[in-house]
Scaffold this active site. Structure first.
Site, short mmCIF file in Angstrom:
data_model
loop_
_atom_site.label_atom_id
_atom_site.label_comp_id
_atom_site.label_asym_id
_atom_site.label_seq_id
_atom_site.Cartn_x
_atom_site.Cartn_y
_atom_site.Cartn_z
CD GLU A 186 -2.71 1.42 -3.27
OE1 GLU A 186 -3.87 1.83 -3.41
OE2 GLU A 186 -1.84 2.07 -2.65
CG HIS B 52 -3.86 8.58 -0.30
ND1 HIS B 52 -4.50 9.37 0.62
CD2 HIS B 52 -4.66 7.52 -0.51
CE1 HIS B 52 -5.64 8.79 0.98
NE2 HIS B 52 -5.77 7.67 0.31
CG HIS C 135 -1.89 1.02 1.38
ND1 HIS C 135 -1.94 1.89 2.45
CD2 HIS C 135 -2.91 1.37 0.57
CE1 HIS C 135 -2.95 2.71 2.31
NE2 HIS C 135 -3.56 2.42 1.18
O1 G3P Z 1 -6.47 1.47 -2.31
C1 G3P Z 1 -6.99 0.55 -1.40
C2 G3P Z 1 -7.25 1.18 -0.12
O2 G3P Z 1 -6.09 1.34 0.56
C3 G3P Z 1 -7.99 2.43 -0.29
O3 G3P Z 1 -7.67 3.35 0.63
O4 G3P Z 1 -7.46 5.71 0.89
O5 G3P Z 1 -5.47 4.25 1.16
O6 G3P Z 1 -6.39 4.70 -1.07
P1 G3P Z 1 -6.70 4.55 0.37
CA CA Z 2 -5.23 3.45 -2.67
#
Ligand code: G3P
Ligand code: CA
Length: 322
Positions: free
Chosen positions: A45, A60, A18
């Site tokens: 990711e 993000h 992530h």
């Molecule tokens: O991308 C998957 C999940 O982590 C979504 O949350 O806000 O971290 O992108 P975010």
């Molecule tokens: Ca994400």
């Protein structure tokens, strides 16, 4: 659902790094993605945004206040969205020092002055990584970025990431239904995941929850299902009808360090019946965001097909050892 994962060319129990290894390095920077590669994550990711001059980048938040020094460099524009800056302007920002201040126990001198990264840089890390991880790309706030789905397709196509032999190497993800539909339009053969979250309309908010007067929001959820079976089925059916191969729900999580996210931490959208229902409908489940060993084991044993984690090193070891 091992058979479905295999058919799509995906790892069973996929480890999705992530924003890279964002526990051990500043999120969405080269060292974060490099570390994720080194520890054997299945996917890198990233959250896709686009600069004013059309560069696709990995960031993000809607603005850059949290993870750069933008308030020092462009004080008047610090709250402005990413798409109002050119790439040359963004390259002047320091995207690493905030981490050293926030996490002194994991700080490194080399993080000071780190730059934001482009999609191409993340892709190049994946290409240079011995075990060839995939890219797991999220389109966010599409109203800021009309046509970003087509731009992404062109970039991936140009670099061979949508070729037949790259099957399962790219997964597209979004919370946004119009973006899912746009992704399906331009890349019908690339796997997509519809992300699910507790504020998406099916789930009562703090203001609308029919809780008792003396009941907290957390207590309200502890005594009832977060989503009814009919609501959850509707969610899954929408995902499937619009080309998704699975859903990405939130789960209960032990570790949260921000107050906004923690309000959802007890809303488990990956309960056993939800995992089972997804599989019965032929959908995979990749859930977010697990940073605790016990959570990883608990959800793996529940049957989820993969999870997002800020700690890919811990995840790879946990799935190997237990
Ligand atoms: O991308 C998957 C999940 O982590 C979504 O949350 O806000 O971290 O992108 P975010
Ligand atoms: Ca994400």
């Amino acid at each position: 659902d091992t058979a479905l994962s295999e058919q799509l060319g995906m790892a069973d129990h996929a480890v999705i790094a992530h924003r890279g290894d964002s526990y051990n390095a500043p999120e969405s920077t080269l060292p974060a993605y490099q570390l994720a590669c080194e520890v054997g994550a299945d996917y890198l990711e990233l959250d896709l945004q686009r600069t004013k001059d059309g560069k696709l980048i990995a960031v993000h938040d809607d603005n850059l206040k949290r993870n750069t020094n933008i308030e020092t460099v462009y004080p008047e524009r610090a709250s402005d969205p990413v798409n109002t800056f050119t790439w040359a302007e963004l390259e002047k920002l320091d995207a690493g020092s905030w981490y050293n201040q926030a996490y002194p126990e994991r700080a490194r001198e080399s993080f000071r002055g780190l730059k934001l990264v482009t999609l191409d840089q993340v892709r190049e890390i994946a290409e240079g990584c011995a075990h060839q991880p995939g890219l797991y790309i999220e389109t966010k706030v599409p109203e800021f970025f009309p046509g970003i789905e087509e731009d992404l397709k062109q970039d991936l196509t140009q670099h061979g990431w949508l070729d037949k032999d790259a099957k399962g190497k790219v997964i597209l993800q979004t919370f946004n239904k119009s973006s899912l539909e746009a992704l399906q339009d331009v890349m019908p053969n690339v796997p997509k995941i519809l992300l699910l979250w507790a504020g998406d309309g099916y789930i009562p908010t703090k203001d609308s929850a029919p809780k008792a007067d003396d009941e907290s929001y957390a207590q309200y959820y502890a005594r009832q299902e977060v989503a009814s079976k009919a609501d959850y089925a509707e969610w899954l059916d929408y995902a499937k009808q619009n080309g998704a191969i699975g859903v990405g729900p939130s789960g209960t999580q032990a570790n949260f360090d921000d107050a906004w996210s923690s309000q959802f931490s007890y809303m488990d959208l990956a309960k056993t019946w939800m995992v089972d229902m997804s599989h019965e409908k032929g959908l995979l489940m990749h859930m977010y965001t697990l940073d605790d060993r016990e959570d990883m084991i608990r959800y793996r044993d529940r049957g989820v097909d993969g999870f997002f984690t800020n700690r890919p090193n811990m995840a790879v070891k946990t799935l190997t050892d237990s």
